[in-house]
Design a protein around this motif. Structure first.
Motif, PDB file in Angstrom:
ATOM      1  N   PRO A   1       7.200  -2.304  16.323  1.00 15.22           N
ATOM      2  CA  PRO A   1       7.243  -3.132  15.104  1.00 15.22           C
ATOM      3  C   PRO A   1       5.925  -3.170  14.340  1.00 15.22           C
ATOM      4  N   ALA A   2       4.797  -3.265  15.048  1.00 11.02           N
ATOM      5  CA  ALA A   2       3.516  -3.335  14.356  1.00 11.02           C
ATOM      6  C   ALA A   2       3.242  -2.063  13.565  1.00 11.02           C
ATOM      7  N   ALA A   3       3.447  -0.922  14.203  1.00 10.83           N
ATOM      8  CA  ALA A   3       3.231   0.350  13.508  1.00 10.83           C
ATOM      9  C   ALA A   3       4.240   0.551  12.385  1.00 10.83           C
ATOM     10  N   PHE A   4       5.460   0.062  12.585  1.00 12.78           N
ATOM     11  CA  PHE A   4       6.490   0.183  11.552  1.00 12.78           C
ATOM     12  C   PHE A   4       6.091  -0.602  10.302  1.00 12.78           C
ATOM     13  N   LEU A   5       5.667  -1.844  10.491  1.00 15.10           N
ATOM     14  CA  LEU A   5       5.228  -2.642   9.347  1.00 15.10           C
ATOM     15  C   LEU A   5       3.988  -2.043   8.695  1.00 15.10           C
ATOM     16  N   GLU A   6       3.146  -1.404   9.510  1.00 16.73           N
ATOM     17  CA  GLU A   6       1.946  -0.775   8.951  1.00 16.73           C
ATOM     18  C   GLU A   6       2.324   0.382   8.026  1.00 16.73           C
ATOM     19  N   VAL A   7       3.374   1.112   8.384  1.00 13.78           N
ATOM     20  CA  VAL A   7       3.846   2.197   7.525  1.00 13.78           C
ATOM     21  C   VAL A   7       4.361   1.649   6.198  1.00 13.78           C
ATOM     22  N   ILE A   8       5.114   0.546   6.261  1.00 13.06           N
ATOM     23  CA  ILE A   8       5.626  -0.053   5.026  1.00 13.06           C
ATOM     24  C   ILE A   8       4.475  -0.564   4.161  1.00 13.06           C
ATOM     25  N   LEU A   9       3.476  -1.170   4.791  1.00 16.64           N
ATOM     26  CA  LEU A   9       2.323  -1.651   4.034  1.00 16.64           C
ATOM     27  C   LEU A   9       1.584  -0.497   3.365  1.00 16.64           C
ATOM     28  N   TYR A  10       1.524   0.644   4.047  1.00 15.17           N
ATOM     29  CA  TYR A  10       0.883   1.802   3.421  1.00 15.17           C
ATOM     30  C   TYR A  10       1.698   2.272   2.214  1.00 15.17           C
ATOM     31  N   SER A  11       3.030   2.188   2.317  1.00 14.72           N
ATOM     32  CA  SER A  11       3.874   2.556   1.179  1.00 14.72           C
ATOM     33  C   SER A  11       3.629   1.610   0.008  1.00 14.72           C
ATOM     34  N   ILE A  12       3.492   0.308   0.311  1.00 10.57           N
ATOM     35  CA  ILE A  12       3.193  -0.655  -0.750  1.00 10.57           C
ATOM     36  C   ILE A  12       1.840  -0.345  -1.384  1.00 10.57           C
ATOM     37  N   TYR A  13       0.851  -0.034  -0.558  1.00 10.70           N
ATOM     38  CA  TYR A  13      -0.482   0.312  -1.058  1.00 10.70           C
ATOM     39  C   TYR A  13      -0.416   1.532  -1.969  1.00 10.70           C
ATOM     40  N   ARG A  14       0.288   2.557  -1.540  1.00 10.08           N
ATOM     41  CA  ARG A  14       0.356   3.790  -2.315  1.00 10.08           C
ATOM     42  C   ARG A  14       1.087   3.581  -3.642  1.00 10.08           C
ATOM     43  N   GLU A  15       2.180   2.829  -3.618  1.00  8.43           N
ATOM     44  CA  GLU A  15       2.939   2.602  -4.848  1.00  8.43           C
ATOM     45  C   GLU A  15       2.175   1.687  -5.810  1.00  8.43           C
ATOM     46  N   ALA A  16       1.383   0.764  -5.265  1.00 11.85           N
ATOM     47  CA  ALA A  16       0.553  -0.072  -6.136  1.00 11.85           C
ATOM     48  C   ALA A  16      -0.496   0.788  -6.846  1.00 11.85           C
ATOM     49  N   ARG A  17      -1.066   1.721  -6.113  1.00 16.00           N
ATOM     50  CA  ARG A  17      -2.029   2.625  -6.751  1.00 16.00           C
ATOM     51  C   ARG A  17      -1.359   3.487  -7.812  1.00 16.00           C
ATOM     52  N   ALA A  18      -0.157   3.978  -7.511  1.00 16.20           N
ATOM     53  CA  ALA A  18       0.562   4.796  -8.489  1.00 16.20           C
ATOM     54  C   ALA A  18       0.898   3.982  -9.736  1.00 16.20           C
ATOM     55  N   LEU A  19       1.300   2.741  -9.558  1.00 16.25           N
ATOM     56  CA  LEU A  19       1.582   1.875 -10.698  1.00 16.25           C
ATOM     57  C   LEU A  19       0.327   1.637 -11.519  1.00 16.25           C
ATOM     58  N   GLN A  20      -0.791   1.482 -10.860  1.00 13.81           N
ATOM     59  CA  GLN A  20      -2.049   1.254 -11.572  1.00 13.81           C
ATOM     60  C   GLN A  20      -2.427   2.474 -12.415  1.00 13.81           C
ATOM     61  N   ARG A  21      -2.177   3.662 -11.881  1.00 14.26           N
ATOM     62  CA  ARG A  21      -2.509   4.880 -12.632  1.00 14.26           C
ATOM     63  C   ARG A  21      -1.606   5.043 -13.852  1.00 14.26           C
ATOM     64  N   THR A  22      -0.300   4.776 -13.671  1.00 11.23           N
ATOM     65  CA  THR A  22       0.602   4.928 -14.816  1.00 11.23           C
ATOM     66  C   THR A  22       0.369   3.853 -15.865  1.00 11.23           C
ATOM     67  N   ALA A  23      -0.053   2.671 -15.448  1.00 12.17           N
ATOM     68  CA  ALA A  23      -0.288   1.586 -16.401  1.00 12.17           C
ATOM     69  C   ALA A  23      -1.520   1.823 -17.252  1.00 12.17           C
ATOM     70  N   ASP A  24      -2.393   2.729 -16.838  1.00  9.63           N
ATOM     71  CA  ASP A  24      -3.586   3.013 -17.635  1.00  9.63           C
ATOM     72  C   ASP A  24      -3.237   3.597 -19.000  1.00  9.63           C
ATOM     73  N   HIS A  25      -2.027   4.170 -19.108  1.00  9.89           N
ATOM     74  CA  HIS A  25      -1.605   4.767 -20.382  1.00  9.89           C
ATOM     75  C   HIS A  25      -0.860   3.771 -21.264  1.00  9.89           C
TER      76      HIS A  25
END
Length: 450
Positions: free
Chosen positions: A140-164
């Motif tokens: 469970p701990a590693a599983f939630l860590e994977v989801i948190l990494y997905s949230i981190y990555r998508e937040a970064r992607a949203l930040q890059r697209t919002a720059d335009h």
């Protein structure tokens, strides 16, 4: 004597604020946190028992009453320990019954079990698609860590697209939201790193990760600026919302597994403790009846009061075990209490912007009559789908921390709120008017609703 300056009320308010501040400081202190959350339950039980025995000894030494005389009354002691014996047997029966009810949910037919397994596999498959990995971790701990990494990555992607984005206010809001998500996701992942299920670290990540606020704010930004964002930014924002919902589902599921494990541990530990306690109390009752306990002095006290105080501490061990487990379950429940986009706890973001209805319920009928009387005149003066009104009653304003209008607010009515459902806002999510109508708070409000 009159108090024209209101000093009494002012002093009372100041005293109440000091008491509340002291209470919050004690509640967040390290010893209290250890007792409620991080401490091992057997260790917490032992500390509480030692504290009870120490309190009794100090009470006997200070002698506010003659403890030795009270503890040498054989009839009173027999009545006391007989009651404790009955209570120890009763509490074991009650907790065992509750455990049987909880664990009976695991006894199901093969079709139900198959549906459970299929749902678990599908849940993990969705996690694998989000993280773009071949297989998701089984812990469970590693599983939630994977989801948190997905949230981190998508937040970064949203930040890059919002720059335009051409709208500076929208861009600032998304930047602030993504910065908050990135920081919290990284902190939660560091807490989960190497954690083992059953320990508090797995739940600690959920306790401090405020996904309800993030989900609520992301939906508000999407509904408010949907027409101003390009397709890439809209898609990135929707993917972030879906991943936050996915994390919420996983956290609540693992929390339910933790509760089942705690109930099982409570039942087993309570049985281990209760059997020696029942035998010891039975022996003590026989010893008190026959008077075979030797009497000698131990410092300022005699052996009989010390033995009785020790026996009393041992006798309440089942209650202390139950207390140690229940207080942590209750504290975790209060900390993790969440309902998707609803904010059921006091948000830590003091500048969060919420939609408030200023009209009092007693005046609803008068307001409705005034709207019918206003008729077409109100519609002719409406702007951006917001019905105008000739007074302040019945206005719905967006303000910070549930306060009054911030000076730049615009009025809106129940018709606009019903029309927002047709605009794609889910009325069941508790966020039916936090989209475009959140803009009513004026351009000067915090763009992240933090």
């Amino acid at each position: 004597m009159s108090d024209p300056l209101g000093l009494a009320g002012r002093h009372a308010t100041t005293a109440a604020e000091r008491i509340n501040a002291l209470y919050r400081r004690i509640k967040s202190s390290r010893p209290v946190s250890w007792v409620l959350f991080t401490g091992s339950r057997p260790a917490v039980t032992l500390v509480l028992l030692v504290g009870v025995f120490t309190f009794l000894v100090v009470l006997a030494l200070l002698r506010p009453v003659d403890i030795q005389q009270l503890l040498t009354d054989t009839n009173t002691l027999q009545t006391l320990f007989t009651t404790l014996l009955s209570g120890a047997i009763l509490i074991v029966s009650v907790v065992s019954s509750i455990s049987s009810i909880v664990l009976s949910q695991e006894i199901t037919d093969i079709e139900t079990e198959r549906s459970r397994i299929d749902a678990s596999i599908e849940f993990r498959r969705r996690a694998e698609n989000l993280a773009e990995v071949e297989a998701s971790p089984s812990q469970p701990a590693a599983f939630l860590e994977v989801i948190l990494y997905s949230i981190y990555r998508e937040a970064r992607a949203l930040q890059r697209t919002a720059d335009h984005c051409d709208d500076e206010e929208c861009r600032d809001q998304i930047d602030a939201l993504t910065d908050e998500i990135v920081d919290e996701a990284r902190d939660a992942a560091e807490t989960l790193d190497g954690a083992r299920f059953g320990t508090f670290n797995v739940l600690s990540a959920g306790l401090h990760y405020d996904y309800s606020w993030q989900l609520n704010t992301a939906r508000r930004i999407r509904n408010r600026y949907e027409d101003q964002l390009d397709d890439r930014t809209n898609d990135a924002l929707q993917e972030l919302i879906d991943t936050l919902k996915f994390f919420a589902t996983g956290r609540e599921y693992f929390q339910s597994l933790y509760y089942k494990r705690e109930v099982a541990r409570l039942s087993s530990n309570l049985l281990y403790v209760s059997l020696p306690v029942v035998v010891f109390i039975s022996y003590l009752l026989l010893a008190l009846n026959t008077g075979i306990i030797p009497v000698f002095r131990v410092g300022p006290l005699t052996s009989l009061p010390l033995f009785v105080m020790f026996a009393y501490t041992v006798s309440i061990a089942p209650y202390v075990v139950l207390t140690a487990y229940v207080v942590r379950v209750a504290a975790i429940t209060l900390k993790t209490l969440a309902a998707g986009p609803f904010l059921v706890r006091q948000p830590k973001h003091d500048d969060i912007v919420e939609l408030q209805v200023d009209i009092e319920p007693d005046a609803w009928d008068d307001q409705a009559a005034g709207e019918r009387k206003g008729g077409t005149a109100g519609d002719a003066n409406s702007t951006d789908g917001t019905a105008a009104d000739d007074g302040t009653a019945g206005e719905t304003t967006v303000n910070a921390d549930g306060g009054g209008d911030d000076g730049g607010g615009q009025s809106t009515d129940a018709v606009d709120r019903s029309e927002s459902d047709d605009a794609g806002v889910d009325p069941a999510s508790g966020d039916d008017d936090d989209g475009r109508h959140a803009a009513d708070g004026g351009p000067g409000e915090s763009c992240t609703d933090r």
